[in-house]
Design a protein around this motif. Structure first.
Motif, mmCIF file in Angstrom:
data_model
loop_
_atom_site.group_PDB
_atom_site.id
_atom_site.type_symbol
_atom_site.label_atom_id
_atom_site.label_comp_id
_atom_site.label_asym_id
_atom_site.label_seq_id
_atom_site.Cartn_x
_atom_site.Cartn_y
_atom_site.Cartn_z
ATOM 1 N N THR A 40 -6.321 -1.959 -2.375
ATOM 2 C CA THR A 40 -6.983 -1.135 -1.447
ATOM 3 C C THR A 40 -6.639 0.224 -1.992
ATOM 4 N N ALA A 41 -5.257 0.519 -1.911
ATOM 5 C CA ALA A 41 -4.878 2.036 -2.066
ATOM 6 C C ALA A 41 -5.061 2.201 -3.789
ATOM 7 N N VAL A 42 -5.001 1.543 -4.632
ATOM 8 C CA VAL A 42 -5.591 1.658 -5.860
ATOM 9 C C VAL A 42 -6.997 1.897 -5.993
ATOM 10 N N THR A 43 -7.780 1.298 -5.358
ATOM 11 C CA THR A 43 -9.288 1.628 -5.513
ATOM 12 C C THR A 43 -9.660 3.038 -4.812
ATOM 13 N N THR A 44 -8.901 3.315 -3.881
ATOM 14 C CA THR A 44 -8.992 4.607 -2.967
ATOM 15 C C THR A 44 -8.813 5.538 -4.260
ATOM 16 N N LEU A 45 -7.482 5.875 -4.626
ATOM 17 C CA LEU A 45 -6.908 6.755 -5.662
ATOM 18 C C LEU A 45 -7.642 6.776 -6.722
ATOM 19 N N ARG A 46 -8.114 5.748 -7.361
ATOM 20 C CA ARG A 46 -8.657 5.755 -8.870
ATOM 21 C C ARG A 46 -10.121 6.271 -8.733
ATOM 22 N N ARG A 79 0.901 -1.243 -0.107
ATOM 23 C CA ARG A 79 0.215 0.233 0.084
ATOM 24 C C ARG A 79 0.916 1.347 -0.045
ATOM 25 N N GLU A 80 1.909 1.200 0.650
ATOM 26 C CA GLU A 80 2.613 2.553 0.850
ATOM 27 C C GLU A 80 3.619 2.718 -0.327
ATOM 28 N N GLN A 81 3.907 1.649 -0.927
ATOM 29 C CA GLN A 81 4.493 1.745 -2.428
ATOM 30 C C GLN A 81 3.679 2.090 -3.366
ATOM 31 N N VAL A 82 2.392 1.564 -3.516
ATOM 32 C CA VAL A 82 1.522 2.267 -4.414
ATOM 33 C C VAL A 82 1.078 3.529 -4.257
ATOM 34 N N TRP A 96 -1.541 -0.216 -14.302
ATOM 35 C CA TRP A 96 -0.441 0.097 -15.196
ATOM 36 C C TRP A 96 0.448 1.271 -15.086
ATOM 37 N N ALA A 97 -0.109 2.418 -14.463
ATOM 38 C CA ALA A 97 0.506 3.673 -14.140
ATOM 39 C C ALA A 97 1.464 3.426 -12.907
ATOM 40 N N LEU A 151 4.044 5.807 -5.269
ATOM 41 C CA LEU A 151 4.348 5.731 -6.930
ATOM 42 C C LEU A 151 3.174 6.334 -7.837
ATOM 43 N N LEU A 152 1.595 6.388 -7.243
ATOM 44 C CA LEU A 152 0.476 6.943 -7.740
ATOM 45 C C LEU A 152 0.127 8.204 -7.165
ATOM 46 N N ASP A 153 0.639 9.362 -7.323
ATOM 47 C CA ASP A 153 0.224 10.468 -6.636
ATOM 48 C C ASP A 153 -1.032 10.940 -7.296
ATOM 49 N N THR A 154 -1.707 11.820 -6.870
ATOM 50 C CA THR A 154 -2.968 12.143 -7.037
ATOM 51 C C THR A 154 -3.281 12.700 -8.671
ATOM 52 N N ASP A 155 -2.141 13.444 -8.891
ATOM 53 C CA ASP A 155 -2.015 13.925 -10.460
ATOM 54 C C ASP A 155 -2.047 12.854 -11.419
#
Length: 328
Positions: A111-117, A13-16, A315-316, A19-23
């Motif tokens: 979980t992190a991907v779902t929250t962010l996307r 989760r921390e790595q995701v 993939w991002a 690597l995937l900031d909000t922008d």
């Protein structure tokens, strides 16, 4: 593993999140919905299965964004009771496959991907649907997803203020303080959902409520309402009046929405809405269909979540991870 085949990435989760900031998340979601609008994405039907044992929902998504990005599969669970314990309501894991060989490329925290996307997609929706100059946000919810929404919307609109409501006074007060410190804008915790909504140009409903928390009678002319909690037929964060007053009803995918989006399912069943009335967000982004045509239009966007969002975001993350490797 060989040097040419180092094996799959395993991303926490921390790595995701790093690597995937909000922008980057917002850019990934623009790509996802643009691909849907262009008809180039692959999007099989998703599975949402309510448990017979409790109020949880298990889900499985599969999608492929493009020829040069492989298939992505996500499996997870929605557990509404987690909010009371301060935990995300959604937990998931994502697997990504090589586009040529099909070998496993990455396993990452879903979980992190779902929250962010999810929040990033709502920001894309607000950006393309909300009226020009919209700078005030009404936020329903005080959990992980609600906070992520405020952060994401702040990247596409110059927010002046946020009104926030959730049922628990202590949690909404804490969430308001946190967002005010992070965003540098006035964030007010209010005592009712109506107070959070009335008169504002943008409203984001980020709850797991099975009954409406947003009522159409509260909406000001020109308001854009985004609902992310109405993701299955039994959940409707907005009442029938919201759809009745809406000049445009936008969804992430019409075919999926007719089966999963609670307010849409109800309106179709009662013939207050026809399938042709549903506007795909991808079609708005690509100019195929308009949504807002006048400043005073009320626009409703119902997101149930799509596998293509996970594919684009995953993939991002993979590309960012590869770019960060030594010697890349």
């Amino acid at each position: 593993m060989t040097q040419d085949d180092p094996g799959p990435l395993f991303l926490s989760r921390e790595q995701v999140t790093r690597l995937l900031d909000t922008d980057a998340a917002i850019a990934s979601q623009r790509a996802a919905f643009t691909a849907l609008g262009d008809g180039t994405a692959e999007l099989p039907g998703k599975i949402m299965h309510p448990s017979r044992f409790d109020d949880s929902v298990v889900f499985a998504y599969l999608a492929r964004l493009s020829a040069d990005t492989g298939a992505v599969a996500k499996i997870g669970s929605v557990n509404p009771g987690n909010a009371a314990a301060g935990l995300p309501s959604v937990h998931a894991v994502i697997n990504a496959l090589d586009p040529v060989t099909g070998r496993l490329v990455a396993v990452m925290d879903g979980t992190a991907v779902t929250t962010l996307r999810t929040a990033a997609a709502s920001a894309v929706a607000f950006d393309v649907l909300a009226g020009a100059g919209s700078a005030e946000l009404g936020l329903l919810g005080s959990g992980t997803q609600a906070l992520a929404h405020a952060r994401a919307v702040a990247r596409v609109r110059e927010l002046r203020s946020v009104r926030l409501w959730s049922p628990h006074p202590g949690r909404r007060a804490l969430a308001a303080q946190r967002l005010a410190a992070e965003l540098g804008v006035a964030v007010k915790a209010v005592d009712s959902a109506e107070e959070a909504v009335a008169g504002l140009p943008m409203v984001a409903a980020c709850t797991l409520s099975a009954t409406p928390v947003v009522r159409g009678s509260w909406l000001a002319p020109g308001c854009t309402v985004v609902s992310v909690g109405s993701f299955e037929p039994t959940r409707s964060e907005v009442d029938a009046e919201v759809l009745r007053r809406a000049d445009a009803v936008v969804v992430d995918d019409p075919g999926t929405a007719t089966e999963h989006a609670g307010p849409v399912v109800d309106a179709l069943r009662e013939r207050r809405l026809a399938p042709k009335d549903l506007i795909a967000l991808g079609d708005v982004l690509t100019g195929r269909r308009p949504a807002r045509t006048r400043p005073e239009d009320i626009v409703f966007y119902n997101s149930v979540g799509l596998g293509i969002q996970d594919a684009a975001a995953a993939w991002a993350v993979i590309h960012a991870a590869r770019a960060a490797e030594p010697g890349a």
